[in-house]
Design a protein around this motif. Sequence first.
Motif, PDB file in Angstrom:
ATOM      1  N   ALA A   2       0.849  -1.197   0.000  1.00 55.09           N
ATOM      2  CA  ALA A   2       0.000   0.000   0.000  1.00 55.09           C
ATOM      3  C   ALA A   2       0.878   1.237   0.000  1.00 55.09           C
ATOM      4  O   ALA A   2       2.030   1.191   0.399  1.00 55.09           O
ATOM      5  N   GLU A   3       0.301   2.346  -0.439  1.00 48.90           N
ATOM      6  CA  GLU A   3       1.072   3.577  -0.413  1.00 48.90           C
ATOM      7  C   GLU A   3       1.413   3.951   1.020  1.00 48.90           C
ATOM      8  O   GLU A   3       0.679   3.653   1.947  1.00 48.90           O
ATOM      9  N   LEU A   4       2.550   4.611   1.127  1.00 48.94           N
ATOM     10  CA  LEU A   4       3.023   5.051   2.428  1.00 48.94           C
ATOM     11  C   LEU A   4       1.912   5.804   3.168  1.00 48.94           C
ATOM     12  O   LEU A   4       1.223   6.619   2.573  1.00 48.94           O
ATOM     13  N   TYR A   5       1.761   5.542   4.427  1.00 46.69           N
ATOM     14  CA  TYR A   5       0.774   6.196   5.312  1.00 46.69           C
ATOM     15  C   TYR A   5      -0.673   5.829   4.989  1.00 46.69           C
ATOM     16  O   TYR A   5      -1.582   6.468   5.486  1.00 46.69           O
ATOM     17  N   GLN A   6      -0.911   4.873   4.111  1.00 45.57           N
ATOM     18  CA  GLN A   6      -2.307   4.565   3.812  1.00 45.57           C
ATOM     19  C   GLN A   6      -2.742   3.270   4.483  1.00 45.57           C
ATOM     20  O   GLN A   6      -1.984   2.312   4.585  1.00 45.57           O
ATOM     21  N   ALA A   7      -3.975   3.302   4.931  1.00 44.37           N
ATOM     22  CA  ALA A   7      -4.476   2.242   5.796  1.00 44.37           C
ATOM     23  C   ALA A   7      -5.391   1.278   5.059  1.00 44.37           C
ATOM     24  O   ALA A   7      -5.955   1.585   4.014  1.00 44.37           O
ATOM     25  N   ARG A   9      -8.881  -0.844   5.382  1.00 44.01           N
ATOM     26  CA  ARG A   9     -10.123  -0.648   6.141  1.00 44.01           C
ATOM     27  C   ARG A   9     -10.356  -1.816   7.096  1.00 44.01           C
ATOM     28  O   ARG A   9     -10.029  -2.958   6.769  1.00 44.01           O
ATOM     29  N   GLY A  89      -9.300   2.123  10.366  1.00 46.87           N
ATOM     30  CA  GLY A  89      -8.230   1.800   9.424  1.00 46.87           C
ATOM     31  C   GLY A  89      -7.029   1.255  10.164  1.00 46.87           C
ATOM     32  O   GLY A  89      -6.836   1.527  11.352  1.00 46.87           O
ATOM     33  N   ARG A  91      -2.756   0.484   9.546  1.00 52.88           N
ATOM     34  CA  ARG A  91      -1.597   0.389   8.667  1.00 52.88           C
ATOM     35  C   ARG A  91      -0.428  -0.235   9.408  1.00 52.88           C
ATOM     36  O   ARG A  91      -0.311  -0.145  10.612  1.00 52.88           O
ATOM     37  N   PRO A  93       1.999  -4.047   9.211  1.00 47.20           N
ATOM     38  CA  PRO A  93       2.645  -3.976  10.516  1.00 47.20           C
ATOM     39  C   PRO A  93       3.995  -3.298  10.407  1.00 47.20           C
ATOM     40  O   PRO A  93       4.619  -3.331   9.361  1.00 47.20           O
ATOM     41  N   CYS A 236       4.738   8.564  12.054  1.00 45.13           N
ATOM     42  CA  CYS A 236       4.811   7.869  10.764  1.00 45.13           C
ATOM     43  C   CYS A 236       4.869   6.354  10.903  1.00 45.13           C
ATOM     44  O   CYS A 236       4.290   5.630  10.103  1.00 45.13           O
ATOM     45  N   VAL A 238       7.511   4.626  10.345  1.00 45.49           N
ATOM     46  CA  VAL A 238       8.461   4.068   9.381  1.00 45.49           C
ATOM     47  C   VAL A 238       9.843   4.739   9.420  1.00 45.49           C
ATOM     48  O   VAL A 238      10.596   4.673   8.462  1.00 45.49           O
TER      49      VAL A 238
END
Lengths: 273, 349
Positions: A2-7, A9, A89, A91, A93, A236, A238
Amino acid sequence: MAELYQALRAELVSAVPETNGIKTLALRPERPFTFAPGQFAQLLVPGKGEAPFSPAVAPERPELLEITVMKRGRLTSLLHRLEPGAKLGLRGPYGRGFPLEQFAGKELILIAGGVGLAGIRSLLFEVLSQSEKYPRVVLLVGAKTPGELILREWLLAQAGRNRLELHMTVETSDDSWTGKKGLVTDLLEGIRIEPERSSAAMCGPEPMMKAAALELVKKGVLAGRIFLSLERNMSCGVGQCGHCRLGPVHVCKDGPVLTWSRLEKISEFRGPR
Amino acid sequence: MKKWESSSAPSQFFAEGSEFLSRLKQLAKSLSLYGPDQNSRLKRFRADQVRQIVFNPSRMLDPLKAIFFPARSGLGTPFADDHARGREIPARIIIGAKACDLAALELLDRIFLEGEFPDEEYRGQRQKTLIISSDCEEPSEFCFCAALGGSPYPVSGFDLNLTPAPGGWLLEAGTEKGRELLAESGFRAATEEERAHREKLRAEKSGKLQERLLAEGFKFEAAQLQKVIESATQSPLWRRLSEKCVECAACSFICPTCHCFLLSDRGHAPDFLRSRAWDSCSYRDFARLGSGANPRPRRAQRLRNRFEKKFCFFPSELGRPGCVGCGRCIEACAGGLDLRRTLKELSVG
Ligand SMILES: Cc1cc2nc3c(=O)[nH]c(=O)nc-3n(C[C@H](O)[C@H](O)[C@H](O)COP(=O)(O)OP(=O)(O)OC[C@H]3O[C@@H](n4cnc5c(N)ncnc54)[C@H](O)[C@@H]3O)c2cc1C
Ligand code: SF4
Ligand code: FES
């Protein structure tokens, strides 16, 4: 990925009070969310914010992700007010969890203080379900009061099946409590420890973990075999936002599980000598 | 490129001032052009405004990070399955970068692009931007790159670099993109004399800066600073200095290597929005936990933490200090803190 910072559902399936101020939320993620014991996830209340938590998957309900949340400030209060059906949401692990390969074959000493039990719960599920790999599992649990001992029934059941050497203590109590009183570190006095065969993992308030780690070292357990799951302010998850940095370490990326041998060298962690 | 070609192909070119400007004007028709204005701020210029670009004698006030990692940026939806983001990244040129800016950008690249979770938005911004740097003609009163082992002329990290030459510029390409640009521009190869002039000029400028810094006692050893700051956790210096700090965080925001940020969420179903904004470790609640525990409740601790990040974390994790000596924090500090003086005090012990 997934894109960075995206959760991803996830739907809230149930919210069960554990004790005063602590609830276990069961979530159903839209897609499987896999993680290793000790890793964490950022749990999102859409439009409101995120906070890091240690998820666990109970063996009885493998399709759900459980997160035990202590009510503290803004976001955890929001989480405590949610009703089943709420849309959340997840994001992650993120981070590095407990070193299962290193633990295999060892006598494990697990130590939890208060809601810190949530941080080692998934490790506990793992080692109890693979008892052939872990010859001995000792769990020391401490809480302020008996009412704050979470997962008590479940722990007692595990201990009853002889898979777990369980020791509990509370700091203050009324007459209804017949168990031990004192700090979780006091429990270390009462157990047999074979230092060269042991590894330790812990989660709880930092002063408790420091005291326990020092005690274990005194008993001969190697500093590199003592693992602490740390809590830091995180955004973040990360290694980029800087919030969780502790000396040379980003707790989100290099931790949250870190060895005592690494931590004791970090001046901010160690405190003034 | 084969070996024998590289020796014959010129690596340095010459362009007259007006020749270069008209090339820039041409480029600005299809690319967004950013450069310093008369106030030393990083500004966007239209093609017909290229004459207003100020060829800055030293770094501008704004750090370059503002272009690649904006002070505040919308990240779109917080959910992976909504594809509302996918913004087109415009191609850009930045002119006016200095050696210290480039050194800082190299560090930011490593923060945002190395590891398991690279920031693809940042990568896109970097790839779509052509950087034209230049030698420093007149270091500002705040500049101290040379005291930390830097030099006032770029040696890497640029696509194209400009060095003043009699009647125009000596141009050097640092990347394939830069080489292509030069090849298309029709500038002539630099003469032996022009090249020698550049080396002489560089030695002069950097010698002069070093001399000035040395006269003030500014000469720092990264390894020594790391050791001192690591062990000086209890030094009264932090408290004394922190009494001047007003926690405005200007030093963080203006620092070209400060990368801390905070994600935040707003909006209502189904239009949730996430954004990212610069944050600063000088703020009291930066590291505070939900339990109320705070690893750095005191300003002195936060000040030391800032030094620890720059002079201990960066060297041990990324191989060089997180301070490039641009002196922006000195210029910006409302409390009059001067990083160079602090480093000097620490060095002396
Ligand atoms: C790896 C890890 C695992 C964890 N696991 C668990 C667990 O299993 N169970 C559990 O109960 N706890 C766990 N925690 C702790 C939990 O994350 C905190 O209790 C929680 O973040 C508190 O959030 P809050 O908003 O309720 O508290 P607050 O005190 O309101 O906020 C905590 C911090 O977040 C920041 N903050 C507050 N508001 C905002 C805002 N609007 N925008 C941005 N930042 C803000 C502040 O800097 C504040 O210091 C874990 C923590 C970590 C690091
Ligand atoms: S710090 Fe050095 S490189 Fe940066 S602007 Fe000043 S002189 Fe130039
Ligand atoms: S949470 Fe952002 S760096 Fe660790």
